[in-house]
Structures are given as C-alpha cells and as structure tokens.
Write an enzyme that holds these catalytic residues in place. Structure first.
Site, short mmCIF file in Angstrom:
data_model
loop_
_atom_site.label_atom_id
_atom_site.label_comp_id
_atom_site.label_asym_id
_atom_site.label_seq_id
_atom_site.Cartn_x
_atom_site.Cartn_y
_atom_site.Cartn_z
N GLU A 47 0.86 -1.19 0.00
CA GLU A 47 0.00 0.00 0.00
C GLU A 47 0.89 1.23 0.00
O GLU A 47 1.99 1.22 0.59
CB GLU A 47 -0.90 0.00 1.26
CG GLU A 47 -1.75 1.27 1.34
CD GLU A 47 -2.82 1.24 2.43
OE1 GLU A 47 -2.70 0.43 3.37
OE2 GLU A 47 -3.76 2.05 2.32
N CYS A 245 -6.54 1.06 3.05
CA CYS A 245 -7.52 2.15 3.15
C CYS A 245 -7.49 3.09 1.96
O CYS A 245 -8.49 3.77 1.70
CB CYS A 245 -7.29 2.92 4.44
SG CYS A 245 -7.68 1.95 5.88
N ASN A 376 -12.02 -3.17 0.81
CA ASN A 376 -10.89 -3.43 1.71
C ASN A 376 -11.45 -3.83 3.06
O ASN A 376 -11.93 -4.94 3.23
CB ASN A 376 -9.99 -2.20 1.78
CG ASN A 376 -8.91 -2.35 2.84
OD1 ASN A 376 -8.28 -3.41 2.93
ND2 ASN A 376 -8.70 -1.35 3.67
N GLU A 377 -11.44 -2.91 4.01
CA GLU A 377 -11.99 -3.26 5.33
C GLU A 377 -13.40 -2.72 5.42
O GLU A 377 -13.71 -1.92 6.29
CB GLU A 377 -11.12 -2.66 6.43
CG GLU A 377 -9.84 -3.43 6.67
CD GLU A 377 -9.01 -2.87 7.81
OE1 GLU A 377 -9.23 -1.71 8.20
OE2 GLU A 377 -8.13 -3.59 8.29
O1 AHR Z 1 -2.00 -1.53 6.89
C1 AHR Z 1 -2.46 -0.28 7.29
C2 AHR Z 1 -3.97 -0.17 7.24
O2 AHR Z 1 -4.52 -1.05 8.17
C3 AHR Z 1 -4.60 -0.58 5.94
O3 AHR Z 1 -4.65 0.45 5.05
C4 AHR Z 1 -5.99 -0.97 6.37
O4 AHR Z 1 -6.55 -1.93 5.53
C5 AHR Z 1 -5.82 -1.41 7.79
O5 AHR Z 1 -6.71 -0.79 8.62
#
Ligand code: AHR
Length: 659
Positions: A47, A245, A376-377
């Site tokens: 990321e 994120c 994602n989350e």
């Molecule tokens: O890895 C950091 C963050 O942690 C990522 O962006 C997210 O998916 C998680 O909350």
C-alpha cells in the site's frame, strides 16, 4: 551433620532440575500428508502508506513534479539574485487539461545561472549514489530560443555532486519532452536539486523529473531496485495492491480508481493520499498519490517477482472510519464496470478495448489475473449488498476469477460474525481477515484455524502484524518478540493450509523520515532497506513453503503452545525435502528429538536455520546493524530417522532435510 546432608541433597535435586533441559519428542508423520500448501500461501501486501510508493518504491526523486499538490509550489523553492515577483507563475489550464491542469511559466530577463532558479527538496531529500546515472527530464512548451537549464545536485553540505546543462530545442507551441543525463560524483543521503535558468524570454514547464538510471530492471522511470529486490528475495506467492484504506479513500472522490493510474504518466491525475492527514500525530501534508506507480506497473511487478497479482477494488463505499460515504445501489454500475474492465485489462486479448490499452503500454501478453478483491476493510449490510452486485456481475462474465471478500477490520465481534457467517453461507471464494494485535494474541491464536470448517470459503490472512505497543501507536516497534509471535501464529496458518490459502504481513514498507504507521515489515531511508526480524520470519516461511502439510505432534498432540513450543511441517515435492518449523517461545533452551515416522532408516543431510536475538526480546535491526537478527544456517544429519536438536530460548528454527 544430618541436617547439612539434607540441605545439600535438596540443593543437588534443585540444580539437577534447573540444569536439565526439557526434552521433547516431535513426531513427524512424513507419509501422512494432510493438505496441499497453495502456491499463494505466503505473499505480500503493498500500500502507498509510509511513503511506500511516492518517495519509496517509485524511484522518482522530484516531489510535486507536476505542481498539482494542493499548494502548487510544495517541495519547490524559488531562488536567485534576480528573482522578481511573477517571474515564476503556477498557471492553471483546468478547462483544457483536467488530469494535469497546472504548469509553471518562467520569465527570464537576461538571466545567468544564479539569477533565477528552482530547488526541489525531494521526498525527505534525494538519495544519490556515486557513479550512478541520473536522468533529468521536463515537459516544456513555448520556449524562447536558447533558454538553457542548468541542473545540479547538491548534498547537505552544499557541495555540487553532479549536474548537466541543456537547451530544450526551440519549439512549435506544443508540449514536448526533453532531458539530459549525467553521473553523480559522490553519494548523498539527503541531496536536493537546483535548476538554474539562463537566457531571455519565457518557457512553460511541467513534469520536472529526476530518476536514477539503476532502477529495477533498468526501466526508465521505474522502481527502486533495492526495494524490489527485498520483495523478490521473499519469493512471494502473491502481491495484494494498492491497499488498504487508500482503496476506500476518505470519501469516494478520493477512492483509488485504477483507470486513472494507467497510460502516459503526465495524464495520470494525482489525488491526495489518505495517509496525508489520517494520523493526527504523524501528519504528512506533502503526501499525494501521483500514480507513477499505477496498475500496469503493479501487474508488471507481480510478474517480475513471480507473484500472483491481487488487485483490490473499491466496492462503492468510502472508509467507514472516515466519511462512510456509499454509492446508492442503483449507482453502482460504473464501479462494477471498473471491475469487469480490469479483468479485461489484465487478461483480455489485444483486440479487446482494455487488452489493447495493456498492449499499447508494452505488455501484449496477458497478466493472467486469477483473483480480485472487492472492498478493503468494509463491513455491514451495506457492504454485503454491494458485494453481491459485484459478485454476480464478475461470476457471470468471468466465472474462473476468484473473489476476495472483506470480513471487516477485526477477527472477532459482531461485524466479523455477520460477514463471516453470511459469506460462508454464500459459499464465497476467499474471506480476508485482518489482525493487528498484541504478541500474546498471536501466541494464543496459533490454533485459530484448527476449529474452522474444512470446506467452503478459504481464509486469506490479508493483514497482520504483532503490535509491541497498542494498535496504531507510534511506539510500536518491529522487535524480536513481535516476529516470534508472528512465527508461532504462522505455524498455525501452515498447519491449516486446507483452510488458509493466503497470508500477508502489513504494512510492507516505511520510510524512516516519512512513516505514519508502525510496525512495518521493511524500513527504508533514501539509500538503504532494512529487513525487520518480522521480514526474516516472513521470508523463512515463504522460502520454505513446501507443497504438502504433514502432521507434527508432541505426545500425540499438535504443537501449539505446550511448553511454549509451536510447530508445523511440510514436504516439498519439487526438492523431495521435509521442512519442519519450530518456535520456542520460552525463556529456556529446550531439547528436541525429532522422529521422522515414515522415512526409512536414512542418514539424511539437512540444514538447520535458526532465527533468534542475542540481545533480548526488544532487539531490532537498524540501518547501522541491519542484520542483527537474521537467519543463521548450519548443516545437520538425520541418523536412523532421528535428529536431536537444541532449540535456544526465544527462537524460530527451520529444519530442512532431504528425504
Ligand atoms: O495496513 C495499514 C492499514 O490497516 C490498511 O490500510 C488498512 O486496511 C488497515 O486498517
């Protein structure tokens, strides 16, 4: 006298007890394979956080090369004896060029070097290497005749350590690219770049860029070779990208849109990076996503390092911790279309619309995409509704593509239960679980997947990292105890390879001067990379992945914490080897006797690899001592199917023997 005797006898018994090393018999049933280990088992998650891409993996040294940061001159200083108001103007041509609206207009009045110029500070400075070629380039338009640019690299002591001059050929009122290359004559960790102007009249400039020549595979405008090498060394089974994120964005306008990250780099529309402002105590006001590293480059990276690509797409929901914006269900079409088009971009024939785009970018061969993540989350019924729409559309057009589904932010709780239960009922392909927890949690959960259903949805442990302090605390460190806890947990993942098909640590990279989140797997400065102890744990698992899980027991029980020992074993069909991994999480050395059931009376040669800290549980690898904790190997021999091993206190051992 009698009393004395009793005391010394008691002492003797005490010393005998303390001095004795616990003896354990590990039985490995080599001929009783339990499950296949998927090729994807150990992968990486990339990321653009902590300057992971811009200022990190993407080797561009100039910050804000296209003047599109919210403050157009961020990263730049205008300087010179003859500087007058308006001599350098940020011009906005929004109507004509929405993707890259700004450029600068430089007006010179018989200028000589030193009269008017620009300095770029780089991303926390520029890392410059002696003898390496540097490629300076610009896009320019409407240049008056004979305007000359003097480029120089300056170290933090003010010494010029390389440079060149060049005159953009006079031009026709169109935008052109031009540049010059030169070698640096010294090394600098935090250099800056000056561009002095000479001449009379005006020149419009954009995309002012500087790349090292020694990028990964020497690709112009490519990636930092040392950082990619660290990934390649892990031989990852997959690479999940681009987040995290940043896929979701603070709001939907800031979500990641892959179509805006491909094609000519000057047309890739920059957006703010969510990590610019997310961490109140680690603000990064100069953190934007230029997308120089875009989806084409991610696919290419995956191919280069032999990893399966796993792109994650926005599911029509922005980050639920931020704006929590959602697209109405009847507005999802463009999002779903992006997902379908992505499969065509990756796999389509060159005669298809998006396959042609890929071919035009230099890759006619398909990238062989096999899986896509939706969201994602994300969590809640809103996620499930949207996911359903994506799933139906993707499965209808591309039934072979596996879908990675979110289970939210936590591995337990109501949100998790709702998603996990519903997705299992829907017979989802893969469910992504995330855990950022204390080391104790990782030790205690080494048996987590023993209890999971053996059929149905597979688990992807998509983001995990043991936290030495609190989750998202700036005090988190990548120290030996975090790595050891992850190793113990990973024996549980490996043992349950029929349930867990993929796993990746998170986050991957962090720049020492530009991070927002700790802990992180690999730390970098402008010139070096340091693998943390956690990195070496990941690497050892990945390089010793094997092909089939075989049982390893102690007193007929799985080894998942008794006497603080954790173990798993695999065989490798390609090399005909047995690989046993054992974590000793206790403060005492323990002796093991490994009995190989099913291997005949062999005298087998092998390698014993040990990872441990000689400096306590909180010891870390540093830029001065990058391999303080790293694997050490020695040869071993198995005699009559037996092997005696010594497991040092707080250690992770990998035993690899030919069968
Ligand atoms: O890895 C950091 C963050 O942690 C990522 O962006 C997210 O998916 C998680 O909350």
């Amino acid at each position: 006298m009698k009393k004395m005797k009793r005391i010394s006898c008691a002492f003797f018994i005490f010393f005998l007890f303390v001095g004795a090393k616990a003896q354990h018999v590990f039985n490995v049933k080599v001929n009783e394979p339990k499950a296949d280990v998927q090729k994807t088992m150990w992968g990486i998650f990339f990321e653009d956080i902590n300057l992971g891409a811009d200022g990190g993996l993407y080797a561009e040294l100039v910050k804000n090369r296209s003047f599109e940061f919210y403050k157009p001159m961020t990263g730049w200083t205008i300087k010179g004896k003859k500087f007058t108001e308006g001599a350098i103007l940020a011009v906005n041509r929004k109507e004509e060029n929405t993707a890259n609206p700004r450029y600068i207009q430089v007006t010179l009045n018989n200028a000589s070097p030193g009269d008017l110029g620009l300095t770029n500070e780089g991303f926390r400075g520029m890392g410059i290497k002696k003898g390496v070629r540097y490629d300076f380039s610009i896009m320019y338009c409407k240049a008056a005749a004979n305007i000359k640019l003097h480029v120089e690299l300056v170290d933090s002591g003010g010494n010029i350590i390389g440079g060149a001059e060049f005159t953009p050929p006079a031009n026709d009122g169109m935008w052109h690219k031009a540049g010059v290359s030169f070698a640096a004559n010294a090394m600098a960790l935090k250099a800056k770049m000056n561009v002095w102007f000479e001449g009379n009249g005006m020149i419009d400039l954009d995309m002012i860029s500087l790349f090292p020549g020694d990028t990964w595979k020497n690709r112009p405008g490519g990636m930092r070779a040392d950082m990619v090498q660290k990934l390649a060394d892990m031989k990852p089974g997959f690479i999940r990208f681009p987040g995290g994120c940043i896929v979701e964005g603070f709001d939907l306008s800031q979500r990641y849109q892959w179509k805006k990250t491909i094609g000519p780099i000057e047309s890739r529309q920059l957006i703010i990076n969510r990590w610019n402002f997310e961490m109140a105590n680690r603000p990064a006001p100069d953190y934007f996503q230029t997308f120089g590293l875009g989806f084409f480059e991610y696919f290419q990276l995956a191919e280069d390092i032999g990893a399966e690509p796993l792109p994650i797409l926005n599911c029509g929901m922005a980050c639920q911790f931020n704006s929590a914006e959602v697209v109405p269900l009847n507005g999802l079409d463009p999002y779903v279309k992006d997902a379908l088009d992505l499969v065509e971009f990756a796999n389509g024939a060159v005669t298809t619309k998006w396959g042609k785009v890929r071919a035009d970018m230099g890759h006619p061969k398909p990238f062989n995409l096999k899986m896509v993540g939706i969201g994602n989350e994300n969590w809640g019924p809103q996620y499930l509704e949207r996911l359903d729409v994506f799933t139906k559309a993707l499965k209808a057009k591309y039934p072979a593509i596996k879908i990675v589904n979110s289970s939210g932010t936590d591995p337990v709780g109501e949100r998790f239960d709702l998603l996990n239960d519903t997705l299992r009922k829907r017979n989802a392909d893969i469910i992504d679980e995330h855990y950022y927890r204390r080391p104790e949690w990782f030790f205690a959960n080494a048996n987590r997947y023993d209890k999971y259903p053996r059929n149905g949805a597979k688990v992807f442990a998509g983001e995990y990292a043991a936290q030495s302090d609190k989750t998202v605390s700036v005090n988190n460190k990548n120290c030996w105890i975090t790595a050891l806890a992850e190793a113990a947990f990973m024996t549980g993942l490996e043992r349950n390879a029929d349930v867990v098909s993929m796993a990746s640590y998170a986050p991957l990279f962090a720049h020492v001067d530009g991070w927002q989140w700790t802990p992180d797997l690999i730390w970098v400065n402008n010139l070096q990379c340091v693998g943390t102890p956690d990195y070496y744990v990941q690497k050892l698992f990945s390089l010793n992945k094997g092909t089939k899980v075989v049982p390893v027991t102690m007193n007929n029980n799985l080894v998942e914490g008794q006497d603080s020992l954790y173990a798993s074993a695999v065989t490798d069909a390609a090399t005909n080897e047995l690989i046993i991994k054992i974590v000793n999480a206790s403060g005492k050395e323990q002796q093991g006797n490994v009995a190989l059931d099913g291997v005949k009376n062999a005298a087998l040669k092998g390698v014993f690899t040990i990872l441990k800290s000689d400096d306590g549980l909180y010891s870390m690898n540093t830029f001065d001592n990058p391999e303080k904790i790293c694997p050490q190997e020695k040869e071993i021999t198995v005699t009559e199917s037996k092997l005696d091993i010594m497991l040092p206190a707080y250690s992770f051992s990998v035993i690899r023997v030919k069968m």
